[in-house]
Design a protein around this motif. Structure first.
Motif, PDB file in Angstrom:
ATOM      1  N   GLU B  36       0.843  -1.193   0.000  1.00 42.25           N
ATOM      2  CA  GLU B  36       0.000   0.000   0.000  1.00 42.25           C
ATOM      3  C   GLU B  36       0.876   1.239   0.000  1.00 42.25           C
ATOM      4  O   GLU B  36       1.902   1.273   0.669  1.00 42.25           O
ATOM      5  CB  GLU B  36      -0.901  -0.007   1.250  1.00 42.25           C
ATOM      6  N   ARG B  40      -5.144   1.570   1.572  1.00 43.69           N
ATOM      7  CA  ARG B  40      -5.323   0.234   1.021  1.00 43.69           C
ATOM      8  C   ARG B  40      -5.914   0.258  -0.388  1.00 43.69           C
ATOM      9  O   ARG B  40      -5.967  -0.760  -1.058  1.00 43.69           O
ATOM     10  CB  ARG B  40      -6.187  -0.617   1.964  1.00 43.69           C
ATOM     11  N   LYS B  41      -6.354   1.454  -0.842  1.00 40.93           N
ATOM     12  CA  LYS B  41      -6.870   1.579  -2.212  1.00 40.93           C
ATOM     13  C   LYS B  41      -5.851   2.195  -3.158  1.00 40.93           C
ATOM     14  O   LYS B  41      -6.156   2.523  -4.300  1.00 40.93           O
ATOM     15  CB  LYS B  41      -8.163   2.388  -2.204  1.00 40.93           C
ATOM     16  N   MET B  95      -4.595  -0.969  -9.321  1.00 34.46           N
ATOM     17  CA  MET B  95      -5.670  -1.781  -8.723  1.00 34.46           C
ATOM     18  C   MET B  95      -6.239  -2.749  -9.773  1.00 34.46           C
ATOM     19  O   MET B  95      -6.450  -3.937  -9.476  1.00 34.46           O
ATOM     20  CB  MET B  95      -6.762  -0.868  -8.172  1.00 34.46           C
ATOM     21  N   ASN B  96      -6.489  -2.282 -10.976  1.00 38.82           N
ATOM     22  CA  ASN B  96      -6.955  -3.184 -12.038  1.00 38.82           C
ATOM     23  C   ASN B  96      -5.902  -4.252 -12.347  1.00 38.82           C
ATOM     24  O   ASN B  96      -6.232  -5.421 -12.570  1.00 38.82           O
ATOM     25  CB  ASN B  96      -7.255  -2.399 -13.319  1.00 38.82           C
ATOM     26  N   LYS B  99      -6.144  -6.712  -9.369  1.00 45.73           N
ATOM     27  CA  LYS B  99      -7.426  -7.406  -9.163  1.00 45.73           C
ATOM     28  C   LYS B  99      -7.990  -8.005 -10.446  1.00 45.73           C
ATOM     29  O   LYS B  99      -8.791  -8.938 -10.394  1.00 45.73           O
ATOM     30  CB  LYS B  99      -8.468  -6.439  -8.583  1.00 45.73           C
ATOM     31  N   GLN B 100      -7.649  -7.414 -11.587  1.00 42.52           N
ATOM     32  CA  GLN B 100      -8.292  -7.841 -12.838  1.00 42.52           C
ATOM     33  C   GLN B 100      -7.300  -8.430 -13.847  1.00 42.52           C
ATOM     34  O   GLN B 100      -7.721  -9.028 -14.839  1.00 42.52           O
ATOM     35  CB  GLN B 100      -9.027  -6.658 -13.487  1.00 42.52           C
ATOM     36  N   ASP B 102      -5.927  -6.937 -16.039  1.00 39.92           N
ATOM     37  CA  ASP B 102      -6.367  -6.347 -17.308  1.00 39.92           C
ATOM     38  C   ASP B 102      -6.724  -4.887 -17.025  1.00 39.92           C
ATOM     39  O   ASP B 102      -6.781  -4.463 -15.877  1.00 39.92           O
ATOM     40  CB  ASP B 102      -7.596  -7.113 -17.823  1.00 39.92           C
ATOM     41  N   ALA B 162     -14.994   8.106  -8.543  1.00 40.44           N
ATOM     42  CA  ALA B 162     -16.115   7.613  -7.743  1.00 40.44           C
ATOM     43  C   ALA B 162     -16.200   8.293  -6.371  1.00 40.44           C
ATOM     44  O   ALA B 162     -17.293   8.714  -5.966  1.00 40.44           O
ATOM     45  CB  ALA B 162     -16.030   6.092  -7.599  1.00 40.44           C
ATOM     46  N   GLY B 186     -11.449   2.764 -13.934  1.00 43.92           N
ATOM     47  CA  GLY B 186     -10.447   2.526 -12.911  1.00 43.92           C
ATOM     48  C   GLY B 186      -9.002   2.728 -13.320  1.00 43.92           C
ATOM     49  O   GLY B 186      -8.102   2.330 -12.578  1.00 43.92           O
TER      50      GLY B 186
END
Lengths: 258, 258
Positions: B36, B40-41, B95-96, B99-100, B102, B162, B186
């Motif tokens: 981080e 945490r975001k 983050m993408n 988590k993704q 992608d 957001a 994102g």
């Protein structure tokens, strides 16, 4: 349904979807005829309508005794769910279709006596069909798709309806805050795909049967939950505030929105 | 910059980007080391850091007299913008990425004496480089990209931060309400790409120089505006609340947020 019959239906639906995609791509070369349904943010085009007719014709020829629930109203008025019931969304994400020419889906579901049997979410522009059901699992085109990780809300991204977020309906702002972040893709079908692949861990929005019919079957076949926002069973003939999520994310969200 | 020099630089940067993509794809086969930054975001991984070093090494070898502004801090402390200044975001949308796997971008910009000369936004997983500048126009890989339609806010989708939307910072809820709808991807780089292709008409978020450096050059080269949210010129060394938009959407938004 026996396995031979299931595969016969599966092959047929995939052929319809490909025919439907070709039809849509052809229409995208022409001017769209766009009109408003309930508001200027709720659009329908000639392509939505004509594609629904195309798909309903395919279904009626293949399985004439079926009932069909179609977004654009060319199917049947369905009062009860016995027998074969098809749920058709000819273009999910019409706003994306009109404004982005991308990020929309064709969705078809087959329920028999109220039970989800086969679901299809077709990412048209990427030419990827997510298909399957409880008997055969879920496929990304011809490749089996593994279940996404059962992540907690905190550890994943979420997608929620933007107007509901702004109005903090059901405490959605706290749900987003407790997650790793918000994503908004603008099509229930595309959000469902992101759930199936594990790119988001929860999706909450007010949905109509054609918005969740196929996604529910695929999600549950991969161990995700698809319920009302209060954790109750969905009625496949009714609109509702729907939550599709990992089991852990659902458990995290329920007390927040309670 | 003369044309031969411009093309020499352009070819070099595209080679670095491809090397960088190969490096990232290789690292994605291994476990990421995620930590981080401010919360945490706000994540950073070993790949962000190592990829920034890789790109900075390429730049130092190619153009040793340059100053380099890098997100992860391996570049220079820049006080003034004379000469060649490179702005590097090794992974935009971490983050993408985490988590993704992608929907993230590599971004590089070259400013000379404070003027944007070349910008690069690389959609890594789709393997598409958006590149160009005021002298040569904008390219999607090797294909020239046309300017997006100059749509009003009402006629297009918008992307906004957001958290700022939830807190209605600068009246953003009214901006979204006046548009055709919200999308949230994102990653500043991915949002910039959607602007360049006309899939959204405005993007408003608090951004750091590496978030907007490349996108500003590409956006302005296609007739879009890239300013502070109050319509003022951006300082390429400062973070700010940034608005990138069509000219008409900017004109529609300014009175709403005024």
């Amino acid at each position: 349904m026996n396995e031979a019959e299931l595969h016969r239906v599966n092959r047929a639906v995939k052929q319809w979807l490909q025919a439907s995609r070709s039809f849509i791509l052809g229409k995208m070369q022409q001017n769209l005829n766009v009109s408003e349904k309930t508001s200027r943010k709720d659009l329908v085009t000639n392509v939505d309508k004509e594609n629904e007719k195309l798909l309903i014709n395919k279904i009626r020829t293949f399985a004439p005794k079926s009932q069909i629930l179609g977004e654009e109203g060319f199917g049947d008025q369905i009062k009860q769910t016995s027998g074969w019931v098809w749920v058709v969304d000819p273009i999910d994400g019409t706003m994306n279709f009109v404004k982005q020419h991308d990020h929309f889906a064709i969705m078809i579901a087959l329920y028999i006596d109220g039970e989800g049997v086969l679901g299809y979410v077709y990412d048209v522009m990427n030419d990827v069909i997510y298909s399957g059901g409880p008997q055969i699992g879920v496929f990304k085109n011809d490749e089996p798709l593994s279940a996404p990780a059962n992540l907690n809300l905190r550890d994943g991204l979420v997608s929620v309806s933007a107007p509901m977020l702004v109005h903090n309906y059901k405490n959605l702002q706290a749900v987003v805050e407790a997650s790793s972040g918000l994503r908004v893709y603008g099509s229930a079908g595309i959000e469902m795909i992101h759930l199936l692949t594990g790119e988001i861990v929860a999706y909450l929005s007010y949905l109509k049967p054609w918005d969740f019919g196929a996604g529910k079957i695929l999600a549950e076949s991969l161990g995700l939950t698809a319920t009302t926002v209060d954790g109750q069973a969905l009625d496949m003939l009714s609109s509702d505030f729907v939550m599709v999520a990992t089991v852990k994310a659902q458990q995290d969200i329920l007390p927040i929105i309670g």
